[in-house]
Enzyme design. Structure first.
Site, short mmCIF file in Angstrom:
data_model
loop_
_atom_site.label_atom_id
_atom_site.label_comp_id
_atom_site.label_asym_id
_atom_site.label_seq_id
_atom_site.Cartn_x
_atom_site.Cartn_y
_atom_site.Cartn_z
N ASP A 82 0.81 -1.23 0.00
CA ASP A 82 0.00 0.00 0.00
C ASP A 82 0.84 1.27 0.00
OD1 ASP A 82 -2.18 -1.75 0.20
OD2 ASP A 82 -1.99 -1.79 2.38
N HIS A 105 -4.82 -1.92 -5.53
CA HIS A 105 -4.09 -0.77 -6.04
C HIS A 105 -5.06 0.31 -6.48
CE1 HIS A 105 -0.79 -3.90 -7.18
NE2 HIS A 105 -0.92 -3.73 -5.89
N LYS A 118 2.97 10.14 -0.59
CA LYS A 118 2.22 10.61 0.58
C LYS A 118 3.00 11.57 1.49
CE LYS A 118 -1.46 7.95 1.50
NZ LYS A 118 -2.37 6.86 1.89
#
Ligand code: GDP
Ligand code: IMO
Ligand code: MG
Length: 455
Positions: free
Chosen positions: A39, A67, A361
């Site tokens: 992830d 995904h 991220k």
């Protein structure tokens, strides 16, 4: 061989004129691999690279993977299909190392096809290797029963996705599995072997409920549906590698720390999610492996059970979980969260030989005034030079952190490295220096556009 025959062969080898020319290497594949516990945002990196790819491949795992790709605010989720199938001009290839649950495959394709611009002509663009193993409904049921037994017998389970991954790879290794080529050959013979396998499981797990005739009927239908898609995978890859120049992308599923050999065993999946899985899962030589991109989340997450040295079971972990919307795509479980751990990224790099890293991220860290990064492990007050194989040892390691200043500002609109706040730039460079691999991309949001490319 006669003595004279042997002599002749030696003579030929000695004469360079008569040696066949060195074979051409052919096209190289670009590989995207998860560097943590999954992830990391592989789907998004693949989507970026797939926009001009000719062929997109999956080489291992099954629909345990999840995904996410966001295009024009529409969220697609892929499990068995290569995410790159979203490029309407790409051919998608599911290699022999993948385990295929046929109902799951069609459900996923149809669900994504109903969204946004859909997966135009996906059924004409999908190629399936005839050597891939089939996941049956009873493998998924067995996965559930095994988890229940682990819980009852050992007081803890593995936290699998219950997609039948462990049981089907076990059957493959035990040589009792059934493959796509068997499904497309004589259906009576296939049915016999299917019934035998179902009986074996029933003997092992008496509570197992199986609808043998019902599933066989469905499988016969699926056989007709997939027939036009199935090829000899080795031949297909050879032609792709040695035909005209092509851009070929391989999308790793799961991740290094979930690898059956190198992951945090036994809390791992059942396939090789590191670079070796590319060759064995597609049937291609290592010389055709080109760029290997490692996907690294700017912090760490893990779904399911197992050691997690930099886990933060506190407000920090909760904040990462909520800001990062860290919920499993496949199972809907909350992901456990912690600081970035460079010991495990370096370990993943030792195995995979990353040529560059995609850091995803980064925007999730925007609100932290201080950010910690794990740099070393200590056991009994001694720094250890390697990533421990033994889970009891890994549970006991003490992480040595470096604390870096946060940037306390929104990075989601940044589109170049220079637009990132100073401390965010420093954080990124710190990672690059410590791992010794160049950072090629930085993710600051979910969409295609929110990926900064550095070179
Ligand atoms: P995969 O399994 O490695 O493909 O990753 P997942 O799709 O399971 O999980 C990654 C999640 O993070 C998805 O919801 C993505 O949309 C999201 N994501 C990916 N990159 C970024 C990023 O740079 N910023 C933010 N905020 N979200 C991202
Ligand atoms: P992607 O490709 C996160 C984990 C499961 C479980 C263990 C074994 O989305 O990064 P399995 O069903 O494979 O037997 O489960 O592996 N796991 C993943 N965790 N992302 C994944 O894939 C995963 N695939 C398997 O949670 O702990
Ligand atoms: Mg995922």
């Amino acid at each position: 061989m006669s003595e004279s025959g042997c002599q002749e062969a030696n003579d030929n080898r000695g004469n360079p004129e008569q040696r066949p020319p060195r074979p051409a290497v052919g096209n190289k594949v670009t590989v995207v691999l998860g560097a943590q516990w999954g992830d990391e945002g592989k789907g998004k990196v693949v989507d970026l690279l797939a926009q001009d790819a000719d062929i997109v491949c999956r080489c291992q795992g099954g629909n345990n993977a999840g995904h996410t790709v966001v295009v024009d605010s529409v969220e697609y989720d892929f499990h068995l299909l290569p995410s790159g199938i979203i490029n309407p001009t790409a051919t998608a290839f599911i290699g022999n190392g993948v385990v295929i649950h046929l109902p799951g495959l069609f459900e996923e394709a149809e669900k994504n096809d109903r969204k946004g611009n859909g997966l135009k002509g996906w059924d004409k663009r999908l190629i399936i290797s005839d050597r891939a193993h089939i996941v049956f409904d009873f493998h998924q049921a067995v996965d559930g029963v095994q988890e229940q037994q682990r819980q009852e017998q050992a007081g803890k389970n593995l936290g699998t996705t219950k997609k039948g991954i462990g049981p089907v790879y076990s059957a493959k290794a035990a040589r009792s599995g059934l493959r796509i080529c068997d499904l497309l050959a004589d259906f009576n013979q296939f049915s016999e072997r299917y019934k035998m396998l179902a009986q074996q499981y029933k003997a092992m797990y008496p509570t197992l409920e199986t609808d043998v005739e019902g599933e066989l009927l469905k499988l016969k239908n699926y056989a007709e549906k997939i027939k036009p898609m199935v090829r000899d995978g080795v031949h297909y890859m050879y032609e792709a590698l040695h035909g005209s120049p092509k851009k070929i992308l391989v999308e790793g599923a799961n991740a290094a720390l979930l690898d059956i050999d190198f992951g945090t065993y036994p809390f791992v999946t059942s396939s090789n999610c590191t670079v070796g899985g590319v060759c064995t899962g597609l049937g291609m030589p290592p010389q055709n492996v080109g760029e290997v991109y490692g996907v690294v989340k700017a912090y760490t997450t893990r779904v399911g059970i197992g050691a997690f040295p930099s886990e933060q079971k506190n407000d920090t972990g909760d904040l990462l979980q909520t800001r990062g919307k860290e919920v499993g795509v496949t199972t809907g479980r909350k992901r456990r969260c912690g600081w970035l751990d460079l010991v495990l990224i370096k370990y993943a790099h030792m195995i995979n030989g990353f040529t560059a890293i995609a850091l995803t991220k980064l925007d999730i860290l925007d609100v932290f005034s201080e950010i910690k990064v794990g740099l070393a492990y200590k056991v009994d007050n001694q720094t250890i030079p390697h990533f421990p194989a033994n889970q009891e040892v890994l549970q006991r390691v003490e992480v040595v952190y470096e604390t870096l200043p946060g940037w306390n500002s929104d990075t989601s609109a940044a589109r170049s490295f220079e637009e990132l706040p100073d401390n965010a730039q420093k954080y990124v460079r710190f990672i690059e220096e410590h791992v010794g691999v160049p950072l090629k991309w930085i993710g600051v949001g979910k969409s295609r556009e929110s990926m900064i490319q550095l070179f």
